[in-house]
Structures are given as C-alpha cells and as structure tokens.
Design an enzyme around this catalytic site. Structure first.
Site, PDB file in Angstrom:
ATOM      1  N   GLU A 157       0.855  -1.309   0.166  1.00 20.96           N
ATOM      2  CA  GLU A 157       0.060  -0.104   0.099  1.00 20.96           C
ATOM      3  C   GLU A 157       0.879   1.285   0.044  1.00 20.96           C
ATOM      4  O   GLU A 157       0.768   2.100   0.942  1.00 20.96           O
ATOM      5  CB  GLU A 157      -1.124  -0.018   1.042  1.00 20.96           C
ATOM      6  CG  GLU A 157      -1.944  -1.164   1.062  1.00 20.96           C
ATOM      7  CD  GLU A 157      -2.971  -1.067   1.947  1.00 20.96           C
ATOM      8  OE1 GLU A 157      -3.103  -0.508   3.199  1.00 20.96           O
ATOM      9  OE2 GLU A 157      -4.452  -1.685   1.950  1.00 20.96           O
ATOM     10  N   GLU A 310      -6.661  -8.161  -0.231  1.00 24.12           N
ATOM     11  CA  GLU A 310      -7.053  -8.155   0.916  1.00 24.12           C
ATOM     12  C   GLU A 310      -8.197  -7.586   0.785  1.00 24.12           C
ATOM     13  O   GLU A 310      -8.778  -6.946   0.347  1.00 24.12           O
ATOM     14  CB  GLU A 310      -6.058  -7.084   1.583  1.00 24.12           C
ATOM     15  CG  GLU A 310      -4.680  -7.313   2.050  1.00 24.12           C
ATOM     16  CD  GLU A 310      -3.984  -6.138   2.693  1.00 24.12           C
ATOM     17  OE1 GLU A 310      -4.629  -5.180   3.355  1.00 24.12           O
ATOM     18  OE2 GLU A 310      -2.921  -6.014   2.743  1.00 24.12           O
TER      19      GLU A 310
HETATM   20  C1  GLA Z   1      -4.197  -2.548   4.954  1.00 26.24           C
HETATM   21  C2  GLA Z   1      -2.799  -3.199   5.138  1.00 26.24           C
HETATM   22  C3  GLA Z   1      -2.797  -4.422   6.045  1.00 26.24           C
HETATM   23  C4  GLA Z   1      -3.856  -4.221   7.132  1.00 26.24           C
HETATM   24  C5  GLA Z   1      -5.114  -3.967   6.806  1.00 26.24           C
HETATM   25  C6  GLA Z   1      -6.100  -3.759   7.846  1.00 26.24           C
HETATM   26  O1  GLA Z   1      -4.989  -3.128   3.910  1.00 26.24           O
HETATM   27  O2  GLA Z   1      -2.424  -3.691   3.746  1.00 26.24           O
HETATM   28  O3  GLA Z   1      -1.546  -4.648   6.317  1.00 26.24           O
HETATM   29  O4  GLA Z   1      -3.192  -3.081   8.056  1.00 26.24           O
HETATM   30  O5  GLA Z   1      -5.112  -2.669   6.120  1.00 26.24           O
HETATM   31  O6  GLA Z   1      -7.271  -3.391   7.371  1.00 26.24           O
END
Ligand code: GLA
Ligand code: GLA
Length: 693
Positions: A157, A310
């Site tokens: 991210e 995710e």
């Molecule tokens: C983001 C991060 C993860 C985690 C999630 C929690 O997507 O990439 O590492 O922290 O949020 O919702």
C-alpha cells in the site's frame, strides 16, 4: 494498457488465501503446523508472506536469517500451496531507521518521523532504495527456483509524502525537467499572484496551498517518486525471476496515488478493499461503490482478471464502529469481486496476532485457534465454492457498452482549488466531490441495469456507445478534441457539473466553461456555479413542466443553452428557469450535460430516458428493483450469471422468460423470484432460456 511484456505462466486456478504472518509465531512451531492443517481444510491455495518481516529476515545489517522462511516455503510447496512472497519495504527495521535517519520521512513542518509505524519511508532516499534492492536480490536469489513462489507482493500500500531536503531537491529537479525554464514554471503556476514569482529553482518549496499549480505538480511528483521507488524494488526481481509476476496492492480510489500510471508497471493488478461492515438502509449503495472500484481494477487490467489481495472476512478494527458482517455479506462480497473479474481472493488476515495494533482485526482464525468459529466455517465454505468456480480462471472479462472516466488528475486539481464545496469522507469511498460524482453516475447506470467499464482520460474510448465524464474538471485541448470526435462518430457523451473548468496546469479556461472546445460539444455556456448549504435544495422541472423525482443539492450551475436543447430547468432560486439538463444532438451522436448534483431519483430518471432514447437496453430480460445487481462472466464451461441482492430486505424480481440454475444449491430460478436479504446466486442459464444474447 498493462500488457505484460514478459513471458509469465498463466494462473491456472483461482487463488484463495490470506496475509499470513509466520514471522510473528516463530516461537510456536505447533501453531505454524496447525495453520497448514487449517488452511488445507479451508481450501486455501496461497498466502502472502513476509510483508512486514524485514527484521525477521535481517536482524542486523548484512546478517540474513532466512531459515524460518525456508521452512514455510517448503511446507507450502509440500502441500501444493503457493506463496505470494512480499518484499518487506512497507516497514523499516529499527536498526536501519536509527542508523540511517534519512530513510524516515519529514513532515510539512520539517520534523523527521521517529522510527516505527509503517508505510513511512522516504521514497527519494538512495540508502533505502539500495537497502530494499539488496534485500529483494537476496530473496530472489534464494527462492528463484522454489516451487511455492507464485508472485512477488512488492511493498505494501504505497502512499503518503515526504518533505525532506532530498525530496525537495528531487521536486525541483523534476520541475526543471518538466518546465526547462523558470519563466515557464512561473507562467504555468500563475506566479504573479501574491508575488510568488520564483527567481531561483532552489526557492521552490514542497508545499504552498496558495499556489494550486504547485499543489498539483507536487502530487504528480510524489506519485512519480512512489512509482520510481516501486520500479527500483523490482529490478532484481525482474532480473532473477522473470517468470514470476510482480504486483503491489492498490487501495481503490486512494487519493494520492494515480493508479492508472502505476498499472503500466504491474504484471497483474491487485487491490485491497474493506467495505465498512454495516447494515443500515443505505448500505446497498456502498455495495455499488465496491462494484465501481472492482470495475476500476478491471479497467486497469485491460479486461483481464485481477486480484483482491486484501479484504476482511469479518470486521475491521480501525473504524469508529467495528460491526460484524451480517449473514450472507461476506460470501456476497467475495462473489461480487469474482463476478467483476477477481481470480484471487485473499483476506487480511489469516490468524489474529496476540498483540499489536491489529490484534482485534477480523481474521480467518481467531485467538481461540480452532476450526469451530463462525468466521472460519464461512471461509471454508467460500473456499470450497471458489474451488467449484475454477472454470472462470483467466477468462477475458466482458466489455460493456457504457464507460465512465475516473481521472485522478481532475480530482487533484479540483481538491487543490479553493472554492468548490467539500464533501464529507465516507471510508473507503467518496472522500471528495469528484469521486462522489463518479460514484453517483455509476450507481444510476447500475440501477438502470447496465454494466459499466471504468476508463482513464487517456484510454481509448471510441468503441463505447456511451461515455460518461462526471465532473471532469481538468480537460486539455487534446482531450476536448477527442471528446468532440467521439460525439462526431456517433457516441453519446454525458458531462456533469464541474466539467472543463481548468487545463493541465489547473489554470481556468478562458472564454466560458466548459472549456477546451466543450462549450461547442455540449452547446452550453456555464456562466456561474452556486454551492449550497447541506439542507438547501433547488427544485428541478422537466421541460414538459413535470417535476423531477427529486431536487438538486450542493452544486447548481447556471447554464445557458446556446445550441443545446433543454431537457430540464431549475424551478426555484433566483435563477429559476435556467437550463440544467441539456442535450446537443450532432448527427448520430449526442452530448448531454447535467449541470447540478441531482439526487438518485433524478439521475435514475435521466439515465432511464437516455438509455431508452438511444435504444440501449440491458441485454437481460428481467425486472429488477434498485439494489439488485446482475453481472456476467465467461467461464471455460460457458457464461455464468451472478445475481445479488445488496439490500438488507428481501426483494422480488421477475425473470420473465428465463430460467437460471443456481450452481451452489441446484435450485431453479424462474418467473417470480424472491431474493433473500444479501442473497447471492451464481447461476447458469437453463437450456432453451434466452438469458443472454
Ligand atoms: C491494510 C494493510 C494491512 C492491514 C489492513 C487492515 O490493507 O495493507 O496490512 O493493516 O489494512 O485492514
Ligand atoms: C482580503 C484580501 C484580498 C483578498 C480578499 C478575498 O480582503 O485583502 O487580497 O484575498 O480577502 O476575500
């Protein structure tokens, strides 16, 4: 766009798994062994590993401890499972951060971060670039021929900005390359305003809200720096493992990252999406907002499958209210992503850690640790359902007749401009008036039964029948000419309020809005814009005199119809009677303009009329209420139809002369069908039924 130029083996199965953190459980080998068992039982095929594991891999500079990862990789391979191996740049080791302070970001006040946190490295730091390249080379050397290695999960991210001297100098160099001379820079930034003329490159700061051209260029530079950092990370991976695809996880419509630009550099598009668990009356609209983001990913992957890398199988822990997902919602969200082209579903997270910020974040395996929990059971059921949908894998995704442009540059320029009304943020969806406009048009088209592709302003759009450019605030002369050519060739163009105000430098077009030739394309002049208080509404009346289903809010432009036909006018306020919905017919093509933020009722009525006027009907013979959405995807076994009820209430549909067979239950759906709250059906058309043309 995003055509991989390397020879990468095709994904042969739908991937199902999660972010997995064995680095946090090295002291408990029995847990790791239990994880493998539970994964197998839940139908897990793959896991993203090592995302924040740098210190576990290199506890002190130059000393590598990969043995624990060897064991995990080997266990996965033994079980026929795959690893999406992360490069661990998303969080810096303490030793590195303390020894080389330049890797830590500096905020706008010139204060350098302390060590800790995550997603906070300086993208310009040569030290951090060298260290990540070394780590990535070591990983690639060690695992290049490992049978478990299926994908590189590069960083995590990427986002945020840094105002250190390295970044400031980098920005100045970037500007020099772009503008060549200070005169050109000053002209582009309208620098005579408030005496902001720069007389030496070194004077240029990283931020000054009063120079909107600077704000825009800073966002462009920051995005470029991230992309360049990301590409630097991939150098050793591309060199040593050319057969392994690289991705990095996007965050939907995250403001600071122009993912259209990123998508050119990924082998496969992947996204993280966390719809806030909710079950209030408007929740179905959020489901369509998720659908929009999935379509954006489909657009970025050029119609190829993408990865949902995710999502949460239950609640999150970072919202103000962290509700559990209601029955059916988790399965629905997974199938919605698949219906829109995801060939991978991964959760964050496999197992809840005992400590740290995310110990209460939803996970497949709870602290209790067994397979008895509701969430685990649901995940196992989803795992076996996905395995039964294998025939979808890697099939091209259908193209729609209708496309919407989503343009980060317009969003940046609009947000950098002082004056337009601000919108309230609703995580993770519209956080500004621009995204909100795109979502509203997408929702109305979805309610009208259309599938909608999402394109960039640079995409080729000539093949579409309808092109919607909500609030496309920044329009260059070249883009204006392309839009006119689209209409000339018979396309239906839809523009909205806030379209065509500025050029690429965020400088206003002269000669009346919408600029860049669009006044002529739409046949209107947008003389003024009225921003309204939240509780104020402006009435709208159809040209026939009938009242519109609902009123306008927030933004109302005062238009003149120069060569356009008026379809609706304002019916209150001092400008009552001014055109608000217009159409300019040009040969077979037409350009519609909606000069106010209409409510959903008004926008739904607008699109119903437009689609029927141009004979653009959904190719499915059925009557669907609002909140019921249908999507189709090709599979090796033929076309699959996904039917969703996004509402918390049961809803009825009429399938008219079609019959669908639900693959999960074997039930036949035909005629009048009652859809349960949050229902999802994956179906094939029964023989003889005319489900899809
Ligand atoms: C983001 C991060 C993860 C985690 C999630 C929690 O997507 O990439 O590492 O922290 O949020 O919702
Ligand atoms: C003040 C300043 C002006 C201008 C206006 C805008 O009065 O003196 O330069 O910025 O505000 O409202």
């Amino acid at each position: 766009m995003n055509i991989p130029n390397r020879s990468i083996p095709k994904q042969t199965q739908l991937f199902y798994g999660a972010d997995y953190n064995p680095d946090q459980w090295q002291h408990a080998p029995e847990i790791l062994e239990r994880d493998i068992e539970l994964m197998k039982q839940a139908g897990v095929t793959s896991a993203s590993i090592g995302i924040f594991a740098w210190t576990a891999l290199e506890p002190e500079e130059g000393r590598y401890t990969f043995e624990w990862l060897d064991r995990v990789m080997d266990r996965f391979a033994q079980e026929g499972m795959f690893v999406f191996l992360a490069t661990p740049s998303g969080s810096k080791p303490m030793w590195l951060s303390e020894k080389y302070p330049e890797v830590r970001r500096v905020n706008q006040d010139g204060i350098r971060d302390r060590s800790g946190g995550r997603h906070n490295h300086c993208m310009s730091s040569q030290v951090y670039r060298a260290k990540t390249a070394q780590m990535n080379r070591a990983l690639a050397e060690r695992y290049q021929n490992h049978p478990a290695l299926a994908l590189w999960h590069v960083g995590n991210e990427f986002s945020g900005e840094c105002h250190c001297q390295l970044c400031r100098t980098g920005f100045q160099e970037w500007l020099k390359a772009k503008y060549q001379t200070l005169e050109a820079l000053n002209e582009a930034w309208w620098s005579n305003f408030w005496n902001h003329t720069f007389t030496d490159w070194s004077q240029v700061p990283t931020f000054d809200e009063s120079i909107d051209g600077l704000s825009l260029d800073w966002l462009r530079f920051t995005n470029d720096q991230h992309v360049s950092f990301f590409r630097n990370e991939m150098v050793p991976l591309r060199e040593l493992t050319p057969h392994v695809p690289c991705t990095t996880n996007f965050m939907g419509t995250h403001e600071g990252t122009n993912y259209w630009q990123w998508s050119e550099h990924l082998d496969v598009i992947s996204n993280d999406l966390y719809p806030m668990p909710d079950d209030r009356e408007h929740t179905w609209q959020q489901s369509i907002a998720s659908d929009f983001i999935h379509s954006l990913m489909r657009g970025m992957s050029g119609g190829k499958p993408w990865m949902l890398l995710e999502c949460s199988p239950s609640s999150v822990n970072w919202g103000q209210i962290n509700k559990l997902k209601r029955p059916g919602v988790h399965r629905q969200e997974v199938l919605q992503a698949v219906a829109n082209g995801a060939d991978t579903i991964h959760y964050f997270q496999w197992r809840k850690g005992r400590g740290g910020f995310e110990k209460y974040h939803g996970a497949v395996v709870d602290h209790e640790g067994s397979d008895r929990g509701r969430v685990y059971q649901e995940c196992a059921a989803v795992g076996s359902e996905l395995a039964s949908l294998e025939s979808l894998c890697q099939q091209d995704l259908p193209k729609s007749d209708v496309a919407i442009v989503y343009d980060w540059e317009s969003r940046w320029a609009l947000n950098a401009s002082c004056g337009p009304k601000k919108a309230e943020a609703v995580h993770p969806y519209p956080s500004d008036i621009y995204t909100e406009a795109c979502q509203a048009h997408y929702r109305a088209l979805t309610v009208a039964g259309q599938s909608v592709d999402v394109l960039s302003a640079q995409s080729e759009f000539t093949d579409y029948k309808v092109l919607v450019i909500p609030a496309l605030y920044m329009v260059s002369d070249a883009l204006g000419a392309r839009l006119q050519a689209f209409v000339d060739r018979g396309g239906i163009l839809v523009g909205s309020y806030l379209t065509g105000y500025v050029d690429e430098m965020n400088c206003c077009h002269l000669g009346g809005f919408p600029g860049a030739g669009l006044r002529d394309t739409f046949g209107i002049w947008n003389e003024e814009v009225d921003y309204l208080h939240d509780e104020i509404e402006v009435l709208i009346a159809a040209e026939s005199g009938e009242a519109y289903p609902d009123a306008a809010k927030d933004i109302v432009e005062v238009l003149h119809a120069d060569s356009a036909e008026v379809l609706a006018r304002t019916a209150s306020e001092f400008y009552s009677g001014s055109p608000i919905v217009t159409r300019k017919q040009s040969g077979a093509g037409a350009a519609y303009y909606v000069g106010a933020k209409l409510g959903d009722g008004g926008l739904n009525a607008f699109y119903r009329q437009l689609l029927s006027a141009h004979d653009l009907h959904s190719n499915l013979q059925m009557i669907m209420p609002e909140g019921v959405v249908l999507r189709q995807r090709e599979s090796a076994q033929g076309r699959l139809t996904f039917l969703f009820n996004y509402k918390r209430e049961a809803q009825s549909i009429e399938l008219l002369d079609q019959s669908l067979r639900d693959l999960a239950t074997g039930d036949l759906l035909s005629g009048h069908v009652e859809l349960q709250p949050y229902a999802s059906h994956v179906c094939v058309a029964e023989e003889g039924s005319n489900i899809a043309v």
